[in-house]
Design an enzyme around this catalytic site. Structure first.
Site, PDB file in Angstrom:
ATOM      1  N   LYS A 198      31.370  53.340  47.099  1.00 38.42           N
ATOM      2  CA  LYS A 198      32.581  52.981  46.356  1.00 38.42           C
ATOM      3  C   LYS A 198      32.835  54.038  45.307  1.00 38.42           C
ATOM      4  O   LYS A 198      31.906  54.710  44.853  1.00 38.42           O
ATOM      5  CB  LYS A 198      32.399  51.618  45.658  1.00 38.42           C
ATOM      6  CG  LYS A 198      33.709  50.901  45.417  1.00 38.42           C
ATOM      7  CD  LYS A 198      34.197  50.256  46.707  1.00 38.42           C
ATOM      8  CE  LYS A 198      35.424  49.403  46.505  1.00 38.42           C
ATOM      9  NZ  LYS A 198      35.621  48.506  47.653  1.00 38.42           N
TER      10      LYS A 198
HETATM   11  N1  GLU Z   1      38.420  48.891  49.688  1.00 38.76           N
HETATM   12  C1  GLU Z   1      38.324  48.115  50.889  1.00 38.76           C
HETATM   13  C2  GLU Z   1      37.125  47.200  50.822  1.00 38.76           C
HETATM   14  O1  GLU Z   1      36.708  46.810  49.763  1.00 38.76           O
HETATM   15  C3  GLU Z   1      38.350  48.974  52.151  1.00 38.76           C
HETATM   16  C4  GLU Z   1      37.257  49.988  52.285  1.00 38.76           C
HETATM   17  C5  GLU Z   1      37.457  50.927  53.467  1.00 38.76           C
HETATM   18  O2  GLU Z   1      38.372  50.741  54.230  1.00 38.76           O
HETATM   19  O3  GLU Z   1      36.636  51.873  53.581  1.00 38.76           O
HETATM   20  O4  GLU Z   1      36.607  46.753  51.815  1.00 38.76           O
END
Ligand code: GLU
Length: 424
Positions: A111
């Site tokens: 993240k």
């Molecule tokens: N931000 C989204 C999540 O929390 C998508 C992450 C992604 O597609 O890599 O799952």
């Protein structure tokens, strides 16, 4: 009395560790692997200058955390919010590890985040910030190593800038370095809707499991960004009665059911759902306690906690957001017979279609929207069934669905770690 219930010490990373520990007690993890899973693999903190419109230069701080690479390249969004902290990004990265493992995607968890209020920045300031942050984290980011995506406060345009910045440094286009891009530059059909579509699929699966009819069920959705608005629209199209929705400015409630396409239009014109038609106003806190069948928290962490869990009336909670329910609230909800489809399962639709986008980008061959939605549906149903299986295997322990999802995710990461071995 009420003050005592306010959670002042809320820390998302401690919450993620508590959830992990709770599930780990049902698994026979080697001590070293247990510790490994409790530590993010690598963390990068960057401070960087951004050229502002008034000719000043402001310094921003951002993060990128890789929690685990045991099952593949790391995957996870980038969040722009004034509340971002390293502990929040750590928690979100760990949640991604379990999420991609539950969906059985060949990824690890990551993240990123930048401390900023995107609503207060102009388009060009946002572009400058994004391009510089992308350059700073390009130490960690690559199509084969770490693939960012949108999260709260970011979207397709942000991904386009990141893709372009990375590509400029390489001298050729690298579409697979990010997902959630605009379709025109290699994005996947269906990606924008994917998280909400996944929420719909698991809501349907959970309703079937609970012998509850989704058609006619009353629904409240907290949050009206990409996840909340699409979830509300698709749930309504599936026959549910969406009676309340909200965003950061407040909420609206109409027990007869809201016209969701109308609300989407109203938000486009005014910037908020507030003030739509004849709907009554509700606060975000009140929305959670409405007498509805299904509640979809699709905003942010720590919304359902020990202070309000005793007052939640929904029979089914489907977590569109990451980390909306604290472990203390989980205990209360389970005791009260409320069925919670946890974030790491319920909102996995986004990263699932991100996986399809990444694969399409790597092979320069693109699928139809029908094909994407069919595959998404299949993965969400399979994940739901896999988690229910674990719940049944642990019938005697009386575990909830979150614990079952953690057990599934952790075991898959454990198996990969054992097979790969400890280097050197
Ligand atoms: N931000 C989204 C999540 O929390 C998508 C992450 C992604 O597609 O890599 O799952």
């Amino acid at each position: 009395m009420v003050e005592e219930l306010v959670i002042e010490s809320y820390n998302p990373w401690e919450m993620a560790l508590a959830q992990f520990d709770h599930a780990a007690q049902y698994l026979d993890l080697k001590a070293g692997i247990y510790e490994m899973m409790r530590h993010p693999k690598r963390e990068l903190t960057v401070s960087f200058p951004v050229q502002m419109d008034d000719d000043s230069v402001e310094i921003f701080t951002g993060y990128r955390v890789h929690h685990s690479t045991a099952r593949g390249p790391t995957k996870g969004g980038i969040r722009y919010s004034s509340g971002v902290t390293l502990d929040e990004v750590r928690a979100l990265a760990m949640w991604m590890t379990w999420k991609v493992a539950v969906a059985n995607l060949p990824f690890g968890g990551a993240k990123g985040g930048v401390i900023c209020n995107p609503k207060e920045l102009s388009e060009s300031e946002l572009e400058n910030l994004t391009r510089r942050y992308a350059t700073e984290i390009s130490l960690l980011m690559s199509p084969e190593g770490d693939i960012p995506a949108p999260d709260m406060g970011t979207g397709p345009q942000t991904m386009a800038w990141i893709m372009d910045t990375y590509s400029m440094h390489r001298g050729h286009s690298e579409p697979a370095v990010v997902t959630g891009k605009p379709i025109e530059i290699g994005g996947s059909l269906g990606r924008l809707e994917a998280t909400g579509r996944g929420v719909l699929v698991v809501a349907q699966e959970a309703a079937d499991y609970l012998d509850m009819a989704l058609a006619g069920a009353s629904v409240a959705v907290q949050g009206f960004g990409n996840v909340g608005s699409v979830s509300a629209r698709l749930l309504q199209e599936a026959g549910a009665r969406v009676v309340a929705v909200s965003d950061s400015r407040g909420g609206i409630n109409d027990p007869g059911g809201l016209d969701i396409p109308g609300v989407i239009q109203h938000k486009k014109e005014t910037g908020s759902v507030v003030g739509f038609g004849n709907a009554e106003g509700v606060t975000n806190a009140e929305l959670l306690e409405l007498p509805v069948d299904i509640l979809a928290p699709a905003a942010m962490e720590n919304q359902i906690n020990e202070a309000n869990a005793p007052y939640i009336q929904a029979k089914l909670i489907v977590e569109g957001a990451n980390g909306p329910t604290t472990p203390e609230a989980d205990a209360v909800l389970t005791e009260r017979g409320c069925f919670v489809v946890p974030d790491i399962l319920a909102n996995a639709g986004g990263v699932t279609v991100s996986y399809f986008e990444w694969v399409q980008g790597l092979q320069y061959f693109f699928w139809s929207e029908n094909e994407i939605n069919k595959q998404l549906h299949q993965i969400m149903c399979q994940s739901f069934a896999d988690v229910v299986d674990i719940m049944h295997q642990h019938e005697a322990d009386g575990i909830d669905m979150r614990t079952a999802a953690y057990i599934l995710g952790i075991s898959r990461v454990n198996q990969a770690t054992l097979l790969r071995g400890i280097y050197p």
